[in-house]
Design an enzyme around this catalytic site. Structure first.
Site, PDB file in Angstrom:
ATOM      1  N   GLY A 117       0.829  -1.214   0.000  1.00  0.00           N
ATOM      2  CA  GLY A 117       0.000   0.000   0.000  1.00  0.00           C
ATOM      3  C   GLY A 117       0.853   1.249   0.000  1.00  0.00           C
ATOM      4  O   GLY A 117       2.051   1.187  -0.256  1.00  0.00           O
ATOM      5  N   ASN A 118       0.241   2.389   0.246  1.00  0.00           N
ATOM      6  CA  ASN A 118       0.988   3.649   0.318  1.00  0.00           C
ATOM      7  C   ASN A 118       0.313   4.583   1.325  1.00  0.00           C
ATOM      8  O   ASN A 118      -0.711   4.239   1.911  1.00  0.00           O
ATOM      9  CB  ASN A 118       1.102   4.289  -1.070  1.00  0.00           C
ATOM     10  N   ARG A 119       0.897   5.742   1.527  1.00  0.00           N
ATOM     11  CA  ARG A 119       0.476   6.626   2.620  1.00  0.00           C
ATOM     12  C   ARG A 119      -0.693   7.545   2.272  1.00  0.00           C
ATOM     13  O   ARG A 119      -1.053   8.411   3.048  1.00  0.00           O
ATOM     14  CB  ARG A 119       1.651   7.494   3.069  1.00  0.00           C
TER      15      ARG A 119
END
Ligand code: C5P
Length: 402
Positions: A213-215
């Site tokens: 995933g990412n932020r």
């Protein structure tokens, strides 16, 4: 649709007996979908405890310029706000604001903001009618501050007269109007347009419990969807996260890049597509059907490219005005210009995600808008709602130029 959905409001409470009425305003704003941060003066705390506001608001009440983890709480609060609602406003606070004095958190926040300000005076009749108060309010009104005049009625100490805080309804109506005034020039300028927005970071499964995933928080995409709805567009939001949203927006929740691609393509054609989502560029090639067991050994996960939704839309038809986002950490403008052309977008919103208080998960953002005709507009650090407004202003201008 609530006019407050997704907006950030500083509820600035100064020290009059009417401070207790601000508790109700706080609750109603939160119920209507606003993110409310109360700021109390020292005198306000004599009338109502901070705990009451902290319990009802979206964040704990702020009390001081100096007792915060943030070394510049007034600047942070002022920058992030879409609206500051001073309720009640005492003669002292009105005088300080008019004179540009910043000797406590509330008055400093008022000077540190570019957001709309609504002032709701409440005081004894003599103070209300005093030429100093009236002159100060005229000065503030001349600077664009919205004043909700007090009513006649019972005052503290059993007195009767002008100076009682206005009822919640006119205060909330003025606050809603103030939020909409940001759009005065543009209100309704997207009426009837079909706008498709994406928001949030995709999650690409490694196994049933883990993902790549990412932020991304989805805040900027939600702000764009909210703003487009306020401007009259028929909005569909394809998102990986859930946040407050006007009821008129059609929300489609997805998880992976592939699900996002299908959801977007299924909803074309649109007049405007704004791809604010942080779509994974790679995903595990062969996600495990069962949870991967810990072995203590090093493990290699093979990643394969995901479909580039934006680039595919840029090559096809049906996306109308196509807006992409570029999160960069170096050579920001040069990289974004390459992306603009490579993806066939009409506009790229570029942010330097290494800059303080901009990009992922922040409530504020600082961007440049590059368009395919060579135009470049910069939007200095402001709330994500404000940035959304600037993006849609460019979109409307690009449509008009077609
Ligand atoms: O190529 P990059 O990921 O930097 O581009 C960012 C832009 O492209 C964003 O607007 C994002 O929503 C979009 N994108 C996409 N599909 C991908 C990757 C990014 O639509 N697989």
């Amino acid at each position: 649709m609530s006019p407050f959905a997704g907006s950030r409001i500083v509820l600035a409470v100064s020290g009059g007996i009417a401070a207790y009425k601000a508790v109700e305003i706080c609750r109603r704003l939160v119920d209507a979908g606003a993110h409310v941060v109360p700021v109390l003066t020292a005198a306000a705390q004599r009338f109502v405890g901070e705990v009451t506001f902290s319990a009802l608001a979206s964040e704990r009440a702020r009390l001081s310029l100096f007792d915060d983890d943030d070394p510049i709480p007034h600047v942070t609060l002022g920058r992030q706000a879409d609206l500051i609602l001073v309720c009640p406003a005492t003669a002292r606070v009105i005088g300080a604001y008019a004179a540009g004095l910043a000797d406590d958190l509330l008055s400093a926040t008022l000077l540190a903001t570019r957001a709309r300000v609504v002032v709701c005076p409440a005081m004894h009749t003599e103070m209300w009618e005093h030429p100093a108060t009236q002159d100060n309010l005229r000065l503030l009104a001349g600077r664009g501050v919205i004043v909700v005049p007090p009513e006649e009625g019972r005052l503290a100490g059993g007195d009767e007269g002008a100076g009682r805080l206005a009822a919640p309804e006119p205060i909330l109506a003025a606050a809603a109007d103030a939020l909409a005034i940001g759009d005065a020039a543009s209100s309704g300028d997207m009426t009837g347009l079909r706008v498709l927005v994406t928001a949030g970071g995709t999650r690409e499964p490694i196994d049933p419990v883990r993902f790549v995933g990412n932020r991304s928080s989805g805040k900027q995409g939600y702000a764009v969807a909210t703003e487009a709805a306020v401007r009259g567009a028929k909005v569909t939001l394809v998102a990986t996260v859930q946040r407050p949203l006007p009821a008129s927006v059609d929300l489609v929740l997805v998880e992976t890049a592939e699900e996002m691609r299908t959801a977007v393509v299924d909803r074309l054609p649109a007049d405007v597509v704004i791809m604010a989502a942080a779509v994974a560029d790679y995903r595990p090639a062969a996600p495990a059907a069962e949870k991967i067991k810990k072995t203590g050994e090093a493990r290699t996960i093979t990643l394969e490219p995901t479909p580039d939704i934006l680039a595919a839309l840029g090559r096809g038809t049906g996306a109308g005005i196509l807006v992409g986002f570029a999160a960069e950490t170096s050579d920001v403008l040069a990289n974004a210009r390459v992306k603009l052309h490579a993806k066939g977008a009409d506009l790229i919103v570029v942010n330097d995600v290494s800059a303080p208080r901009a990009g992922f998960d922040h409530d504020t953002n600082e961007v440049a808008l590059l368009d395919s005709a060579g135009g470049c507009t910069t939007v200095p650090l402001a709330s994500k709602r404000h940035v959304a407004r600037a993006i849609l202003d460019r979109v409307v201008a690009l449509r008009a130029a077609r």
